[in-house]
Design a protein around this motif. Structure first.
Motif, PDB file in Angstrom:
ATOM      1  N   GLN A 156       0.834  -1.198   0.000  1.00  0.00           N
ATOM      2  CA  GLN A 156       0.000   0.000   0.000  1.00  0.00           C
ATOM      3  C   GLN A 156       0.872   1.254   0.000  1.00  0.00           C
ATOM      4  O   GLN A 156       1.913   1.309   0.664  1.00  0.00           O
ATOM      5  N   ALA A 157       0.444   2.250  -0.750  1.00  0.00           N
ATOM      6  CA  ALA A 157       1.207   3.492  -0.839  1.00  0.00           C
ATOM      7  C   ALA A 157       1.133   4.305   0.441  1.00  0.00           C
ATOM      8  O   ALA A 157       1.965   5.174   0.685  1.00  0.00           O
ATOM      9  N   GLU A 158       0.121   4.008   1.288  1.00  0.00           N
ATOM     10  CA  GLU A 158      -0.011   4.706   2.567  1.00  0.00           C
ATOM     11  C   GLU A 158      -0.552   3.740   3.600  1.00  0.00           C
ATOM     12  O   GLU A 158      -1.428   2.935   3.323  1.00  0.00           O
ATOM     13  N   ALA A 159       0.025   3.791   4.802  1.00  0.00           N
ATOM     14  CA  ALA A 159      -0.388   2.899   5.880  1.00  0.00           C
ATOM     15  C   ALA A 159      -0.566   3.728   7.151  1.00  0.00           C
ATOM     16  O   ALA A 159       0.014   4.806   7.293  1.00  0.00           O
ATOM     17  N   PRO A 160      -1.372   3.245   8.099  1.00  0.00           N
ATOM     18  CA  PRO A 160      -1.580   3.997   9.337  1.00  0.00           C
ATOM     19  C   PRO A 160      -0.383   3.965  10.284  1.00  0.00           C
ATOM     20  O   PRO A 160      -0.270   4.821  11.155  1.00  0.00           O
ATOM     21  N   CYS A 161       0.499   2.955  10.116  1.00  0.00           N
ATOM     22  CA  CYS A 161       1.634   2.850  11.038  1.00  0.00           C
ATOM     23  C   CYS A 161       2.716   1.991  10.402  1.00  0.00           C
ATOM     24  O   CYS A 161       2.523   1.348   9.374  1.00  0.00           O
ATOM     25  N   TRP A 162       3.895   1.959  11.070  1.00  0.00           N
ATOM     26  CA  TRP A 162       5.012   1.164  10.576  1.00  0.00           C
ATOM     27  C   TRP A 162       4.679  -0.328  10.601  1.00  0.00           C
ATOM     28  O   TRP A 162       5.178  -1.101   9.787  1.00  0.00           O
ATOM     29  N   GLY A 163       3.847  -0.743  11.528  1.00  0.00           N
ATOM     30  CA  GLY A 163       3.526  -2.154  11.670  1.00  0.00           C
ATOM     31  C   GLY A 163       2.949  -2.756  10.406  1.00  0.00           C
ATOM     32  O   GLY A 163       3.180  -3.931  10.098  1.00  0.00           O
ATOM     33  N   SER A 164       2.198  -1.967   9.643  1.00  0.00           N
ATOM     34  CA  SER A 164       1.619  -2.455   8.406  1.00  0.00           C
ATOM     35  C   SER A 164       2.694  -2.806   7.390  1.00  0.00           C
ATOM     36  O   SER A 164       2.586  -3.791   6.651  1.00  0.00           O
ATOM     37  N   VAL A 165       3.750  -1.997   7.348  1.00  0.00           N
ATOM     38  CA  VAL A 165       4.866  -2.258   6.438  1.00  0.00           C
ATOM     39  C   VAL A 165       5.615  -3.508   6.881  1.00  0.00           C
ATOM     40  O   VAL A 165       5.951  -4.382   6.067  1.00  0.00           O
ATOM     41  N   GLU A 166       5.884  -3.617   8.176  1.00  0.00           N
ATOM     42  CA  GLU A 166       6.598  -4.781   8.702  1.00  0.00           C
ATOM     43  C   GLU A 166       5.818  -6.060   8.466  1.00  0.00           C
ATOM     44  O   GLU A 166       6.392  -7.111   8.144  1.00  0.00           O
ATOM     45  N   ALA A 167       4.492  -6.004   8.610  1.00  0.00           N
ATOM     46  CA  ALA A 167       3.664  -7.191   8.410  1.00  0.00           C
ATOM     47  C   ALA A 167       3.738  -7.669   6.966  1.00  0.00           C
ATOM     48  O   ALA A 167       3.792  -8.880   6.697  1.00  0.00           O
ATOM     49  N   ALA A 168       3.745  -6.718   6.024  1.00  0.00           N
ATOM     50  CA  ALA A 168       3.825  -7.085   4.610  1.00  0.00           C
ATOM     51  C   ALA A 168       5.150  -7.764   4.291  1.00  0.00           C
ATOM     52  O   ALA A 168       5.203  -8.735   3.530  1.00  0.00           O
ATOM     53  N   LEU A 169       6.238  -7.285   4.885  1.00  0.00           N
ATOM     54  CA  LEU A 169       7.545  -7.896   4.664  1.00  0.00           C
ATOM     55  C   LEU A 169       7.619  -9.277   5.309  1.00  0.00           C
ATOM     56  O   LEU A 169       8.208 -10.211   4.752  1.00  0.00           O
ATOM     57  N   ALA A 170       7.030  -9.421   6.491  1.00  0.00           N
ATOM     58  CA  ALA A 170       7.090 -10.682   7.224  1.00  0.00           C
ATOM     59  C   ALA A 170       6.383 -11.817   6.496  1.00  0.00           C
ATOM     60  O   ALA A 170       6.701 -12.987   6.690  1.00  0.00           O
TER      61      ALA A 170
END
Length: 248
Positions: A156-170
């Protein structure tokens, strides 16, 4: 009697604008007159006026928004870096005002990055440029690099928090087993200052994080940059205790 020379004009201009900000004549989020208008008002050249604005940017009083102009900086809340890429914000901050923009691009391992990733030069990588915001004001900049085969296809080009980015990588890589971090203070590069809307004389907290997965492969290298005037770091060390054998 010794006559002291007058201070450079940039400091006199900065003093006047600072007083207008502190007394409330210029309010938070208010756009300053254009640089041409201010230069005419103070009867100075545009370079001298820009030097004065740079003084206030370095103090965190104003920020320059590309294409829009200079604005009085709203008092921003404190950001606490707690390690591992995790950040906590002041309790008074509404979660609805926080967001992270993400831009994913393909790149190649070069120079120090290849060494940190422990891969040959020009190995395929994916870069995630993540900028954290409180409202419309940026508070953090992070560049995350992962091997191309461990990158999600979309993000996603925008997320509510860093956790969303980390979850996608995980979701597409083995679990992380070890993370090392190097922290130091330095001046920002021009591009970092532009993204964070700070002056190039305001120190930043720069963190380099290297994470390996359970197979021993470097799965992620992250470069995090945080403005020094609103950031503190908190690290907790858990000490191992060895039980003594019972005496008979």
């Amino acid at each position: 009697m010794v006559t002291r020379p007058a201070p450079p004009l940039r400091y006199s201009i900065a003093d006047d604008l600072r007083a207008r900000i502190i007394t409330g004549r210029l309010k938070p989020d208010e756009r300053l007159p254009s640089e041409a208008q201010l230069a005419a008002q103070y009867r100075v050249s545009t370079p001298t006026l820009r030097n004065a604005l740079a003084v206030l940017q370095g103090e965190g009083l104003i920020e320059k928004v590309h294409g829009k102009g200079n604005f009085v900086r709203r008092r921003l809340h404190q950001v606490t870096y707690v390690g591992g890429g995790h950040m906590a914000v002041d309790r008074n901050v509404s979660r609805s005002t926080l967001r992270v923009t993400v831009r994913m691009t393909k790149t190649r391992a070069r120079g120090e990055l290849a060494s940190l990733m422990k891969v040959p030069l020009h190995s395929p990588l994916t870069e995630f440029l993540c900028v954290g915001y409180e409202g419309e004001s940026p508070h953090s900049l992070m560049r995350v690099y992962v091997p191309r085969d461990l990158a999600p296809i979309t993000l996603q080009a925008e997320a509510p928090c860093w956790g969303s980015v980390e979850a996608a990588l995980a979701e597409v890589r083995p679990a992380l087993a070890d993370t090392s971090e190097k922290v130091h203070a330095r001046l920002p590069t021009r591009s970092e200052a532009a993204v964070l809307r700070i002056g190039t004389t305001l120190a930043v907290l720069a963190i380099t994080r290297v994470s390996t997965d359970i197979t021993g492969r470097v799965a992620e290298v992250a470069h995090l940059v945080l403005p020094g005037d609103r950031t503190k770091a908190l690290f907790t060390t858990q000490r191992m205790t060895t039980e003594r054998p019972a005496q008979r």
